[in-house]
Design a protein around this motif. Structure first.
Motif, PDB file in Angstrom:
ATOM      1  N   TYR A 199       0.637  -1.264   0.070  1.00  0.00           N
ATOM      2  CA  TYR A 199      -0.002  -0.012  -0.027  1.00  0.00           C
ATOM      3  C   TYR A 199       0.690   1.279   0.004  1.00  0.00           C
ATOM      4  O   TYR A 199       0.303   2.255  -0.149  1.00  0.00           O
ATOM      5  CB  TYR A 199      -0.880  -0.083   1.340  1.00  0.00           C
ATOM      6  N   TYR A 409     -10.576   8.580   0.939  1.00  0.00           N
ATOM      7  CA  TYR A 409     -10.895   7.583   0.476  1.00  0.00           C
ATOM      8  C   TYR A 409     -11.219   7.272  -1.096  1.00  0.00           C
ATOM      9  O   TYR A 409     -10.513   6.391  -2.073  1.00  0.00           O
ATOM     10  CB  TYR A 409     -11.946   6.569   1.158  1.00  0.00           C
ATOM     11  N   SER A 414      -8.709   3.268  -1.471  1.00  0.00           N
ATOM     12  CA  SER A 414      -8.548   2.333  -0.649  1.00  0.00           C
ATOM     13  C   SER A 414      -8.371   2.951   0.815  1.00  0.00           C
ATOM     14  O   SER A 414      -8.616   3.987   1.125  1.00  0.00           O
ATOM     15  CB  SER A 414      -7.254   1.536  -0.787  1.00  0.00           C
TER      16      SER A 414
END
Length: 506
Positions: A199, A409, A414
Motif C-alpha cells: 500500500y 478514500y 483504498s
C-alpha cells in the motif's frame, strides 16, 4: 504586445457563442463546492467533469473547465478559514490567519477578504497572461533542473525560517516532510521506506496527510468546546461583515498586487503551482510586515489571508502561460486542461499561439470575466457556507471527520487515505504540542518529490560535477537571492526573538 486585430476577433468569438457564457456559472459553483469539501480538490472536479466537455466546442469546453479552476481557487479558503482545514493544498497559508480571525468572530470579514483577494488575484494573473504569453515562452525554456531545485529549496528554507518556533525546529520539520515524501518508488525506480507494504508503493498520499496534519490537532483542541466561536453574539450570520471584508480586500490592493505578482511568477514555473505560491507569498508578506519579525501574522492578520489568496488565484494565470505557450502543464489543473486540448485535437505551444491568437485571447478574456463573476457567486456561497460557525461542535466534528475520511478514500481508492489522515493527525498533534511547525513539514511533503526529481536530473546532466552550476547564470542568480533572503529572514527572526525576550524581562 497585444495583437489588436486578434483581440477584436476574440471579442467577436465570445459574443457570437452564448454557450461560452452559459457554462461559466455552473463551472464556478462546481469549483467552489469541490474546493470547499476537505479531501476533494480542483483537479478531481475537473477530472470528473472532463468527459462532459467532449461534445462542446473547444472554447466553451476550456472556459467551463477553467471556471471550475477559478471557483476551486477560492473554495478551498472556506474550510481553511472556518475550520482550519484547507480544502485544497493551495489554501494552506490561508488558514494561518483566517482561522484565528474566525475564532475572534471575524469569520465573515475573513471570508470577504479572501474572496476579494482571490477575485483580484485571478484578474491580475490573467491580465499578466494577456501581456506576457508570447515573450515568456522563451524565458520558461531557460529554466533547467538546477534552477528548479534552487526554487524548491528556497521555498522550504523560507518557511523553515519564518515560523514561530526556532529555525532548527523549522528545518527539522521540513526535513521530516521531505523524508515522508520519499516513501515508495523513487524517480530512479528504487523502492524505499515501504516496510514491505504494497500500500506504500505509491508513497504517502499528500492530500490525506495534509488534512490529517492540519485537522486533527484542531479537532482535538475543539473537542471540549461547544462552538468554534465561543461568544454567541459573534455567531450571527450577517451580510455586512462579508461586504466589509470585500471592501478591506479592495482597499489593500497593493498587498493583493504583491501577492499576485509572486503567484503569477511561481505559477509560470512548471510543476510548482499554487501549492507553493500561497506559502511563498505568505512568507514574503510576513517578512515585509512592519511589526517586529511579522509577529502579528498567525494571530488573525488580514494581510496573511490576502497574501495567500491573491497568490494561489493568480498562479492559475501563470500556469496557463506554460500550457498555452509551451503545451506543458504547470500543475494538476492545467494537466487536465491539456487533456481537454487533446480531446479536441488541439496542441498547445508557440505554434498554437501564432496560428490561433484570437482563441488564446478569447480564453484569457473569458477568464477575466470569470474573476468578476466569482465575486457575485462567491458572496452568496460564502454567506451559505459560513453557517458552519452556528453549528454545535458535537455535530460538526464527526461530520468533518467523516467527510474527510470519505474524501480521502475517494482520492486513494483504498483505506490508505483514511489511515493516512489518522496517522498524520496524531503526528500533527505531537508536533504542535512540542513546538514543531506543521507548516514546514507540509511544505517539505509537497515539494519533496519535485526537489528529488530535479536533483536526480541535475546530477545526471552534470555527471556529478558541482562546477556545472558555474555555467548556469540563472542558477547562480537564484542561489544569491536564496542566500540573501533566507539570511535576512533569519536575522530578522533572531532580532524579533531578542526583542520579545527583552520585553518579557523588562
Amino acid at each position: 504586445m497585444i495583437d489588436t486585430s486578434a483581440f477584436a476577433d476574440a471579442l467577436a468569438l465570445l459574443t457570437s457563442d452564448p454557450m461560452a457564457w452559459i457554462v461559466v456559472l455552473p463551472g464556478l459553483l462546481i469549483g467552489l463546492v469541490f474546493g470547499a469539501v476537505p479531501g476533494l480538490s480542483i483537479s478531481i472536479a475537473m477530472a470528473v467533469f472532463l468527459p462532459a466537455t467532449l461534445y462542446m466546442e473547444f472554447l466553451p469546453a476550456i472556459l467551463f473547465l477553467s471556471a471550475i479552476f477559478t471557483g476551486g481557487g477560492f473554495g478551498g479558503a472556506v474550510p481553511a478559514i472556518l475550520l482550519n482545514i484547507p480544502g485544497t493544498s493551495s489554501a494552506v497559508a490561508t488558514a494561518f490567519d483566517g482561522y484565528p480571525m474566525s475564532q475572534k468572530g471575524r469569520h465573515g470579514e475573513a471570508l470577504g477578504i479572501g474572496l476579494a483577494a482571490s477575485a483580484l488575484g485571478t484578474f491580475i494573473g490573467y491580465l499578466a497572461l494577456l501581456l506576457i504569453v508570447g515573450p515568456v515562452a522563451d524565458w520558461v525554456l531557460r529554466l533547467g533542473p538546477t534552477e528548479m531545485l534552487v526554487v524548491a529549496t528556497w521555498g522550504l528554507l523560507l518557511i523553515a525560517v519564518l515560523n514561530d518556533s526556532s529555525v532548527s525546529k523549522g528545518l527539522a520539520a521540513g526535513l521530516l516532510g521531505i523524508l515522508v515524501s520519499t516513501v515508495g518508488y523513487s524517480s530512479t525506480g528504487l523502492m524505499r521506506g515501504t516496510f514491505g507494504s504494497m500500500y506504500l508503493l505509491d508513497g504517502i498520499p499528500a492530500i490525506p496527510a495534509l488534512i490529517g496534519l492540519f485537522a486533527a490537532s484542531e479537532l482535538i483542541g475543539l473537542a471540549g468546546r461547544d462552538y468554534i466561536v465561543a461568544d454567541s453574539s459573534l455567531r450571527r450570520m450577517q451580510l455586512a461583515p462579508i461586504l466589509s471584508g470585500l471592501k478591506l480586500g479592495f482597499a489593500r490592493w497593493k498587498r493583493v498586487l504583491r501577492g499576485s505578482v509572486i503567484g503569477t511568477g511561481i505559477g509560470i514555473i512548471p510543476g510548482v503551482g499554487s501549492s507553493i505560491a500561497n506559502l511563498a507569498s505568505y512568507a514574503a508578506a510576513k517578512r515585509r510586515d512592519p511589526s517586529a519579525g511579522g509577529e502579528t501574522f498567525g494571530q488573525g492578520n488580514p494581510d496573511g489571508v490576502i497574501a495567500s489568496e491573491a497568490a494561489n488565484s493568480s498562479s492559475e494565470g501563470g500556469g496557463m502561460v506554460t500550457l498555452l505557450a509551451l503545451g506543458l502543464p504547470g500543475g494538476a489543473g492545467t494537466a487536465i486542461l491539456l487533456g481537454a486540448f487533446a480531446m479536441h485535437n488541439v496542441t498547445g505551444g508557440p505554434r498554437f499561439i501564432s496560428d490561433n491568437t484570437d482563441i488564446v485571447y478569447a480564453i484569457i478574456i473569458g477568464n477575466l470575466v470569470q474573476s468578476v463573476l466569482l465575486l457575485l457567486v462567491g458572496v452568496g456561497f460564502v454567506f451559505a457556507a459560513s453557517v458552519i460557525v452556528k453549528t454545535p461542535l458535537r455535530y460538526l466534528i464527526p461530520f468533518v471527520i467523516s467527510i474527510s475520511m470519505m474524501g480521502t478514500y475517494a482520492i486513494t481508492g483504498s483505506m490508505v487515505g483514511p489511515l493516512t489522515v489518522a496517522g498524520a493527525g496524531a503526528l500533527g498533534w505531537l508536533m504542535k504540542r512540542y513546538g514543531y511547525p506543521v507548516t514546514a513539514m507540509v511544505v517539505g511533503l509537497l515539494i519533496g518529490p519535485m526537489a528529488e526529481g530535479e536533483l536526480v536530473r541535475s546530477w545526471q546532466i552534470s555527471g556529478g560535477q558541482i562546477s556545472y552550476v558555474l555555467d548556469r547564470p540563472i542558477t547562480l542568480v537564484l542561489l544569491a537571492l536564496l542566500i540573501g533572503t533566507v539570511g535576512l529572514s533569519a536575522l530578522a527572526s533572531r532580532q524579533a526573538a531578542r526583542d520579545r525576550r527583552g520585553a518579557s524581562h523588562g
